[in-house]
Design a protein around this motif. Structure first.
Motif, mmCIF file in Angstrom:
data_model
loop_
_atom_site.group_PDB
_atom_site.id
_atom_site.type_symbol
_atom_site.label_atom_id
_atom_site.label_comp_id
_atom_site.label_asym_id
_atom_site.label_seq_id
_atom_site.Cartn_x
_atom_site.Cartn_y
_atom_site.Cartn_z
ATOM 1 N N ARG A 198 4.806 3.419 -3.183
ATOM 2 C CA ARG A 198 5.141 2.768 -4.443
ATOM 3 C C ARG A 198 5.070 3.783 -5.586
ATOM 4 O O ARG A 198 5.834 3.726 -6.549
ATOM 5 C CB ARG A 198 4.178 1.613 -4.703
ATOM 6 C CG ARG A 198 4.550 0.740 -5.898
ATOM 7 C CD ARG A 198 3.491 -0.313 -6.134
ATOM 8 N NE ARG A 198 3.237 -1.097 -4.928
ATOM 9 C CZ ARG A 198 2.042 -1.575 -4.602
ATOM 10 N NH1 ARG A 198 0.982 -1.333 -5.356
ATOM 11 N NH2 ARG A 198 1.892 -2.297 -3.500
ATOM 12 N N THR A 209 3.215 -3.456 2.224
ATOM 13 C CA THR A 209 3.310 -4.597 1.317
ATOM 14 C C THR A 209 3.216 -5.907 2.079
ATOM 15 O O THR A 209 3.934 -6.125 3.048
ATOM 16 C CB THR A 209 4.665 -4.569 0.564
ATOM 17 O OG1 THR A 209 4.799 -3.322 -0.114
ATOM 18 C CG2 THR A 209 4.758 -5.696 -0.442
ATOM 19 N N GLU A 211 3.482 -9.999 1.220
ATOM 20 C CA GLU A 211 3.824 -10.975 0.198
ATOM 21 C C GLU A 211 4.250 -12.276 0.851
ATOM 22 O O GLU A 211 4.902 -12.261 1.898
ATOM 23 C CB GLU A 211 4.970 -10.452 -0.678
ATOM 24 C CG GLU A 211 4.625 -9.174 -1.425
ATOM 25 C CD GLU A 211 5.789 -8.644 -2.245
ATOM 26 O OE1 GLU A 211 6.919 -9.107 -2.014
ATOM 27 O OE2 GLU A 211 5.560 -7.778 -3.103
ATOM 28 N N PRO A 217 2.811 -11.468 -4.496
ATOM 29 C CA PRO A 217 1.900 -10.461 -3.934
ATOM 30 C C PRO A 217 0.674 -11.080 -3.275
ATOM 31 O O PRO A 217 0.173 -12.117 -3.693
ATOM 32 C CB PRO A 217 1.510 -9.635 -5.173
ATOM 33 C CG PRO A 217 2.646 -9.818 -6.114
ATOM 34 C CD PRO A 217 3.122 -11.227 -5.904
ATOM 35 N N SER A 221 -1.772 -5.292 0.163
ATOM 36 C CA SER A 221 -0.656 -4.450 -0.267
ATOM 37 C C SER A 221 -1.189 -3.176 -0.915
ATOM 38 O O SER A 221 -1.734 -3.214 -2.015
ATOM 39 C CB SER A 221 0.226 -5.218 -1.260
ATOM 40 O OG SER A 221 0.745 -6.396 -0.675
ATOM 41 N N GLY A 223 0.833 -0.197 -0.972
ATOM 42 C CA GLY A 223 1.926 0.624 -1.472
ATOM 43 C C GLY A 223 1.969 2.019 -0.885
ATOM 44 O O GLY A 223 2.706 2.874 -1.362
#
Length: 619
Positions: A198, A209, A211, A217, A221, A223
């Protein structure tokens, strides 16, 4: 090794094979991107050979992807629109313009696989004097299979899978239209596999991630970057028509343990929709009792029957395009096991393809037959099966894996999420003056990992809305190889690629590649040195949309003018508003852009008239 290969080429030249296997364009891959490249080049007077590994051309649209993935249908036109128009015309000609089939084809955007195959064949045969399609031709991404000198590909070596012999093909321009990026890799173009962090590009959904489906979110997570590749599956052509239905066979490698987690998901209604954030254990137990009473699931966001396993999009003749069920923990995707695919040999890929086929058939057989599932759930799924008039030479099962993402090259332009997201609410994404197509789909990735205890969804499953964006030519241009184009394994991040990877966009990029190749040949220059303005003029002439406007269509007389001036910054909003009077601020801005005094009066002269004056001078 390459020196020996060069010596072998000299021998081939002396034998006269060069002339026999020499083309303007050598295209590896017979998917829609490769097909459109060949057609676009043929219209420019160039010859092509399409080298397709399988016994059929057409890629995913002829292998189950019958529900076209595009968010704004008018965003991508050109040869793609010709394809959809022909699909619609096929149904009109065969069933009548008022038929249910015509209605279900949704203006040619929804089609049966056999119809897609028919249309691609029809389009290719119209240029059979310039396009040679060779099936069962395999390219392996190895040094020995490419002759590369001073940044220029001279020839490639192909395995004829029918004879077991190798063949050499010479070309002026080479096009990698493979889903995997095999030719580009052999040519030494830098590429990426896996997910960026990310942090690297600041992209939503990048890296590891978790979700709830549709992007809420959840814990876990991070990233972080990794080597994970989003899941593949088969796009299934299914039917509930008893006259057309073939029962799902039980595969020899059937392993019940792979599917048992589905049992509790069905009984409790557990899914990955956002509403699950509000669902309690008590609600799921109540749903179990409700189902035990012979009812369908009543849990919010839950699906029943075959829709618990697969999403369904209606196609003509009572068929559906069956894709992975995004709200399920267990569906037709098979995460993790596909990670080696992009850089593996075809021997490994073929084994995985068979594994994925058996897994998929086993899933549906389990859902129709396992006694621990509710009887009325099994009965409902048993109404569905494979369509017996599709893939008759392959047991009614798709012939090709849906390779959503292979190698992603690092080209002249590297496409990321920012290229598809509005610069501010209601505005366009960044405008690329070197655009070769407009496109529109969400930032969309399937799972990268299987189910993990305590997680609300599968890692990597994301979807973020975008706005119609422009795609620059640079995404298909390698930085150093002078006669190679990459219209399918394009240049971009995992998240950026996730929106470009749709067949309409690939068809448009294939069309741009075919014209770029033709211009490079005519001007005896590298593909990077092609005059973008000339390329864009040809694309616009072929009714390709390079920048999208809601109020101007390719068939409109002002389309060329709006495209030309839009790419040069005169029209930055979503509407051209040609019939509105020009205001003072716009008039001054246009004069600044064009560099001369305009014969217009603010509040009176129509915007279209002012633009025509500019266009006539500048064009």
């Amino acid at each position: 090794m390459r020196r020996l290969y060069t010596l072998s080429i000299l021998l081939l030249l002396s034998w006269g094979i060069f002339a026999q296997n020499s083309y303007d364009l050598v295209i590896v891959g017979g998917n829609p991107g490769g097909i459109m490249a060949a057609i676009a080049a043929a219209r420019e007077g160039k010859t092509s050979v399409i080298l397709e590994r399988t016994s059929h051309v057409g890629g995913l649209p002829v292998n189950g992807l019958g529900a076209t993935d595009i968010a704004t249908r008018q965003a991508t036109t050109g040869l793609f629109s010709e394809f959809t128009s022909r699909v619609k015309q096929y149904y009109i000609d065969r069933y009548g313009d008022k038929s249910q089939q015509v209605k279900d084809c949704s203006d040619g955007f929804h089609f049966e696989p056999l119809v897609a195959a028919y249309v691609y064949k029809q389009m290719l045969e119209e240029h059979k004097d310039r396009i040679n399609v060779l099936l069962m031709r395999q390219f392996d991404a190895e040094d020995k299979n490419i002759s590369l000198r001073d940044g220029h590909i001279e020839s490639i070596r192909i395995l004829n899978r029918e004879t077991g012999r190798h063949e050499t093909y010479f070309g002026k321009i080479f096009i990698d239209a493979t889903y995997e990026g095999d030719l580009g890799a052999a040519a030494g173009v830098p590429f990426r596999v896996g997910r960026e962090s990310r942090e690297e590009f600041g992209e939503p959904g990048a890296g590891r991630t978790y979700e709830y489906w549709k992007s809420l979110p959840a814990e876990g997570s991070t990233g972080q970057a990794d080597n994970a590749v989003q899941a593949y599956n088969y796009r299934l052509c299914l039917t509930d028509d008893p006259a057309r239905r073939i029962a799902f066979p039980k595969p020899k490698s059937y392993n019940r343990k792979e599917y048992v987690s589905l049992i509790e998901d069905v009984w409790t209604g557990r899914n990955t929709q956002r509403v699950m954030a509000e669902v309690t254990d008590e609600m799921m137990e109540e749903n179990r009792r409700h189902i035990a009473g012979g009812n369908h699931s009543k849990l919010p966001g839950d699906s029943w029957g075959i829709r618990k396993l697969s999403s369904l999009v209606k196609l003509p003749n009572r068929k559906v395009d069956g894709n992975n069920q995004h709200a399920a923990f267990l569906s037709t995707d098979l995460p993790e096991e596909n990670w080696p695919w992009p850089t593996s040999s075809w021997e490994w890929r073929d084994k995985f393809a068979e594994r994925l086929k058996d897994y998929t058939l086993g899933l549906f057989w389990f859902a129709q037959n396992d006694s621990e599932l509710p009887e009325h759930f099994r009965k409902e799924i048993s109404q569905w099966g494979l369509a017996k008039d599709e893939y008759e030479d392959n047991g009614y099962f798709p012939r090709q894996v849906y390779v959503r993402e292979g190698r992603r090259f690092e080209g002249v332009y590297f496409f990321t999420a920012k290229d598809a997201l509005p610069v501010s609410p209601g505005k366009r994404p960044p405008l690329h003056s070197g655009s070769v197509t407009a496109s529109h789909y969400a930032l969309d990735s399937h799972a990268a990992r299987k189910r993990e205890t305590g997680r609300v969804h599968l890692d990597g499953f994301i979807s973020y809305p975008t706005a119609v964006y422009t795609v620059p030519l640079g995404v298909i241009l390698p930085r150093k190889v002078d006669n190679l184009l990459l219209p399918v394994p394009v240049s971009g991040s995992h998240i950026g690629f996730s929106t470009l990877r749709m067949e309409p966009c690939w068809m448009a990029l294939g069309q741009a590649a075919g014209i770029t190749a033709s211009l490079a040949i005519d001007r005896k220059t590298s593909v990077r040195a092609v005059d973008i303005a000339i390329l864009q003029d040809i694309l616009i002439r072929e009714k390709a949309t390079l920048i999208y406007y809601r109020d101007v269509r390719p068939e409109d007389k002002d389309f060329p003018m709006v495209q030309y001036l839009g790419l040069r910054g005169y029209l930055t909003e979503w509407d051209a508003d040609l019939q509105k009077a020009v205001d003072e601020a716009t008039l001054r801005n246009w004069e600044k852009l064009c560099g001369f005094k305009l014969k217009a009066t603010s509040g009176k002269t129509l915007r279209g008239e002012v633009l025509k004056e500019i266009f006539n001078v500048r064009k």
